[in-house]
Design an enzyme around this catalytic site. Structure first.
Site, PDB file in Angstrom:
ATOM      1  N   MET A   1      70.785  59.193 -30.306  1.00  0.00           N
ATOM      2  CA  MET A   1      70.089  60.463 -30.091  1.00  0.00           C
ATOM      3  C   MET A   1      68.668  60.192 -29.597  1.00  0.00           C
ATOM      4  SD  MET A   1      71.525  62.905 -33.162  1.00  0.00           S
ATOM      5  CE  MET A   1      71.289  61.719 -34.472  1.00  0.00           C
ATOM      6  N   CYS A   2      67.862  61.221 -29.518  1.00  0.00           N
ATOM      7  CA  CYS A   2      66.564  61.146 -28.866  1.00  0.00           C
ATOM      8  C   CYS A   2      65.445  60.962 -29.890  1.00  0.00           C
ATOM      9  CB  CYS A   2      66.322  62.425 -28.063  1.00  0.00           C
ATOM     10  SG  CYS A   2      67.707  62.852 -26.979  1.00  0.00           S
ATOM     11  N   GLN A   3      64.217  60.899 -29.389  1.00  0.00           N
ATOM     12  CA  GLN A   3      63.061  60.847 -30.272  1.00  0.00           C
ATOM     13  C   GLN A   3      62.022  61.849 -29.803  1.00  0.00           C
ATOM     14  OE1 GLN A   3      61.356  57.441 -31.965  1.00  0.00           O
ATOM     15  NE2 GLN A   3      63.300  56.425 -32.355  1.00  0.00           N
TER      16      GLN A   3
ATOM     17  N   HIS B   1      59.107  63.747 -25.396  1.00  0.00           N
ATOM     18  CA  HIS B   1      60.503  63.472 -25.729  1.00  0.00           C
ATOM     19  C   HIS B   1      60.979  62.262 -24.944  1.00  0.00           C
ATOM     20  CE1 HIS B   1      64.924  64.076 -25.327  1.00  0.00           C
ATOM     21  NE2 HIS B   1      64.847  64.697 -26.493  1.00  0.00           N
TER      22      HIS B   1
ATOM     23  N   ASN C   1      65.944  66.731 -30.803  1.00  0.00           N
ATOM     24  CA  ASN C   1      66.604  65.474 -31.149  1.00  0.00           C
ATOM     25  C   ASN C   1      67.835  65.829 -31.963  1.00  0.00           C
ATOM     26  OD1 ASN C   1      67.415  62.969 -32.199  1.00  0.00           O
ATOM     27  ND2 ASN C   1      65.931  63.100 -33.864  1.00  0.00           N
TER      28      ASN C   1
END
Length: 282
Positions: free
Chosen positions: A1-3, A77, A108
């Protein structure tokens, strides 16, 4: 996933120190390489930079690391794609106009079977669950308040009610701002801290860089930083509780709610309170 990375300040402040460490996670200290973006508010409008290159390789990211753009609200992001192609329209943050202001959103997480009916007032440009959730949140704000701009407290209350319902579809951590304040919500992982007078040195985790903030700030400065994983190794970061919503304004946390946690506790005690179907939410 993202940060995620967010900043909310009492006075216009640059984010170059935090972004230098944060952007290392786009291929050097972590593998969030599928695009990046950052938004800097200037009153009602904002400067928005996005790229489908990683924040390590992007010339735009290099500009951000070295150009001290000052703002009271910033959202950044770095993406690790779970839904949607690696292209520009799927790069966060996303932007829409509402009540004569730009609204900025970055997410996220990973939402499954999340396909709410949208009014058409806000339509996804890309094909991510994140942008769909953003459009849905804005739709709900318009449904509730119409053409009259609500207070920050009213927005906070609505987000606190709706976000747990979206989170039932998966992981839902986000930062949202309209330039007046910054709303953050976490189901799994977000951390925050406030830097204020008397300022102290801070040392990045992802890069061998240290800044003594006492040398570059004034007593009027105060900065709240929100990030998925702590950025510095010598500061005290506070983890969001699962389901916690925080409203940041003027560089401090002014409201906290943990209604999602409270609801889960109530449901565990009384199963009859549990929602029967996700369809009932939309």
């Amino acid at each position: 996933m993202c940060q995620l990375l967010g900043m909310n300040c009492a006075t216009p402040t640059d984010i170059t120190f935090s972004f230098r460490g944060f952007s290392q996670r786009a291929g050097i200290t972590s593998d969030h390489c599928d695009g990046f973006g950052i938004a800097f508010f200037e009153n009602k409008a904002c400067r928005l930079f996005v790229d489908n290159q990683s924040a390590v390789e992007s010339p735009i990211a290099e500009l951000i690391r070295n150009y001290p753009i000052k703002s009271r609200n910033v959202i950044a992001h770095i993406r690790k794609a779970t839904q949607g192609k690696i292209n520009l329209e799927n790069s966060h943050p996303f932007s829409r106009e509402l009540w004569g202001r730009q609204w900025i959103f970055a997410h996220n997480g990973d939402l499954h079977d999340f396909d709410p009916v949208l009014s058409g007032r806000f339509t996804p440009v890309g094909n991510t669950d994140s942008e769909r959730a953003f459009c849905y949140l804005l739709d709900q704000l318009v449904n509730k308040f119409g053409y009259v701009e609500p207070s920050l407290d009213q927005v906070f209350d609505l987000l606190t009610d709706i976000s747990p319902r979206i989170a039932e579809h998966g992981t839902f951590n986000f930062c949202l701002s309209n330039g007046q304040a910054l709303f953050s919500y976490a189901i799994t992982k977000l951390h925050w801290l406030v830097r204020e007078y008397p300022f102290k040195p801070a040392q990045l985790i992802d890069l061998d860089v240290e800044v003594d903030f006492s040398q570059v700030t004034t007593a009027e400065d105060r900065v709240a930083v929100i990030t998925t994983e702590p950025l510095t190794q010598n500061e005290a970061w506070t983890a969001f509780a699962p389901g916690e919503m925080i409203l940041f304004q003027y560089g401090k946390a002014i409201r906290h709610e943990m209604t999602h946690v409270e609801r889960l506790v109530r449901e565990a005690k009384d199963p009859s309170l549990k929602r029967v179907t996700k369809a009932d939410q939309y």
